[in-house]
Design a protein around this motif. Sequence first.
Motif, PDB file in Angstrom:
ATOM      1  N   GLU A 223     -13.757 -11.519 101.196  1.00  0.00           N
ATOM      2  CA  GLU A 223     -13.264 -10.515 100.007  1.00  0.00           C
ATOM      3  C   GLU A 223     -12.017  -9.538 100.472  1.00  0.00           C
ATOM      4  O   GLU A 223     -11.960  -8.719 101.350  1.00  0.00           O
ATOM      5  CB  GLU A 223     -14.084  -9.810  99.299  1.00  0.00           C
ATOM      6  CG  GLU A 223     -13.350  -8.909  97.947  1.00  0.00           C
ATOM      7  CD  GLU A 223     -14.415  -8.155  97.286  1.00  0.00           C
ATOM      8  OE1 GLU A 223     -13.942  -7.208  96.372  1.00  0.00           O
ATOM      9  OE2 GLU A 223     -15.545  -8.346  97.590  1.00  0.00           O
TER      10      GLU A 223
ATOM     11  N   GLY B  65     -16.318  -3.851  97.725  1.00  0.00           N
ATOM     12  CA  GLY B  65     -17.116  -5.217  98.032  1.00  0.00           C
ATOM     13  C   GLY B  65     -17.572  -5.741  96.723  1.00  0.00           C
ATOM     14  O   GLY B  65     -18.593  -6.216  96.544  1.00  0.00           O
TER      15      GLY B  65
ATOM     16  N   THR C 105     -17.820  -9.433  96.286  1.00  0.00           N
ATOM     17  CA  THR C 105     -18.748 -10.078  97.180  1.00  0.00           C
ATOM     18  C   THR C 105     -19.900 -10.017  96.627  1.00  0.00           C
ATOM     19  O   THR C 105     -20.832 -11.153  96.756  1.00  0.00           O
ATOM     20  CB  THR C 105     -18.692  -8.989  98.455  1.00  0.00           C
ATOM     21  OG1 THR C 105     -17.213  -9.414  99.087  1.00  0.00           O
ATOM     22  CG2 THR C 105     -19.724  -9.663  99.613  1.00  0.00           C
TER      23      THR C 105
ATOM     24  N   PHE D 160     -21.210 -14.072 103.131  1.00  0.00           N
ATOM     25  CA  PHE D 160     -20.096 -13.047 102.185  1.00  0.00           C
ATOM     26  C   PHE D 160     -20.011 -11.977 102.733  1.00  0.00           C
ATOM     27  O   PHE D 160     -20.875 -11.419 103.558  1.00  0.00           O
ATOM     28  CB  PHE D 160     -20.754 -13.029 101.047  1.00  0.00           C
ATOM     29  CG  PHE D 160     -21.071 -13.935  99.791  1.00  0.00           C
ATOM     30  CD1 PHE D 160     -20.086 -14.368  99.080  1.00  0.00           C
ATOM     31  CD2 PHE D 160     -22.205 -14.780 100.169  1.00  0.00           C
ATOM     32  CE1 PHE D 160     -20.348 -15.654  98.463  1.00  0.00           C
ATOM     33  CE2 PHE D 160     -22.535 -15.894  99.287  1.00  0.00           C
ATOM     34  CZ  PHE D 160     -21.417 -16.441  98.608  1.00  0.00           C
TER      35      PHE D 160
ATOM     36  N   ALA E  42     -16.982  -8.431 103.173  1.00  0.00           N
ATOM     37  CA  ALA E  42     -15.689  -7.812 102.401  1.00  0.00           C
ATOM     38  C   ALA E  42     -14.862  -7.160 103.594  1.00  0.00           C
ATOM     39  O   ALA E  42     -15.420  -6.434 104.627  1.00  0.00           O
ATOM     40  CB  ALA E  42     -16.085  -6.597 101.698  1.00  0.00           C
TER      41      ALA E  42
END
Length: 516
Positions: free
Chosen positions: A138, A143, A146, A157, A159
């Motif tokens: 991201e 986040g 995310t 995943f 950020a």
Amino acid sequence: MDALPHTGTMTAIEATEEEITPHLDDTVSIAAINGPRSIVVSGDNTAKIAAHFAHRKTKQLAVSHAFHSHHMDAMLDDFRTVARTLTYSAPQIPIVSTVAVDSDLTDPEYWVTQVRSAVRFHHAVVELETRGVTTYIELGPDGVLTAQAQQSAEGTFTAALRRGRDETTTTLTALGTAYVHGRPVTVAQGNLVDLPTYAFQHERYWLVPTGGGNATELGLGESGHPLLGGLLRLADGESTVLTGRLSPSSWLADHKVRGTVVVPGTALVDMALHAGELAGHSTLDELVIEAPMLLTEAVQVQVKVIDDAVTIHSRTDNDWTLHATGTLSSTPATPQEFAWPPAGTPLDVDELYVTLTQRGLEYGPVFQGLTHAWRDGEVLYAEVQVPENGFGIHPALLDAALHPAAGTADSLALPFSWNGVTLHTREAGTIRVRLAPDDGNGLSLHAIDENGTPVLTIDRLLTRPVGAELTPPIDGLFEVAWPQITPNTRTTDHTLIEVPTGNIHDVTEHTLTTLQ
């Protein structure tokens, strides 16, 4: 968009698109689909849809407008005119749109569609997974996406930035996370260039203290408080002064009493707690609000701590107004545990806010943080949410915690006396509250977070009725006055006081009582 009227609401609801759709009409539409069971609706009155899902998690968003709804229609033509003046280029990397999978991003009409259509974030993430994407980074200030994306797809995943964390460390951690999951990381090397020989053109968008110089040059430090920017520790070593400037165009405008923007007493409590903490005190033993702080125009605020005493003043010109006085200590109030969810009868939050509005308490989105409320005899319970933004206890969060008591009271009243206030946990965004009457005519407040950790304790809170006029300031205290007395015309009438026999003490006491 900002030129549009500030009308409408937006609410996040834990539900599927199929469950929400039957409840939509011309006044309310879907604004965003963030996950398989995460929908945001927008329009005239989203509370009526949220009421159908009261058994699930719902949250009214703190926004200025009802975005992605018919409330945007009035600006689309102007937006389209501006969009057509820009030059567009085809993207050089693949892009999946949250409006439509196959979109021509070089068409100005696409960007008009972005304003009005629902943001189908969930569908975009599913499309990425369909195309074989397994690693998601991201690029944004936090986040949030995310967390939402993990509801829609499997994979890695991370950020690139996180609120409150070091930027360099967070970015390198994100790249490292991608690398250990098999993604090669290449950091481009730029070429050094000479800086221009003239000063950079710049403009200042912050206030410059009168007389020139910045805050450091003037001896001011950073207070660490969102509303009080300046900190001054006096040379006597016993006094601390915090200063700030409040504007009626800020989020405080969401707090109105009979049409007038009033700084909530909870904001004064938060200021006093913060000033006390900087002076080495953990508890606000007492704070008495002597006059409301009205925001009919911008005001300068000053919070001063001398030893264990705290005062809060404001001014619009050369005359200072005293708004609150109090005392501080280092003895914390004792938190109280309570079970959750509470027993008792659920209260209709929407109806409660209707009642408050009818009484003259006009709360905008920022202050409508009450999500659920219950009554169990004389005890009230509440669950409250507001955005987190650096306050010890967000004034809107604490104010909303008191809304069940205000909405079930017999008349309009505002807090004016706070005793035994201790903040146990800072910057909570969601709290659960227990409001209980004490032996007198006050209330105690105990707040915990979602994990049961104590957040705030108030031993005693007193309110007083609001008069017919908010201005002049509410005055429930005595004042010193010197009225001129005109003696009455002397008369020849006499009054005989019969005094019983007894010692001189008894005679004097009886005589004074009779005269009174």
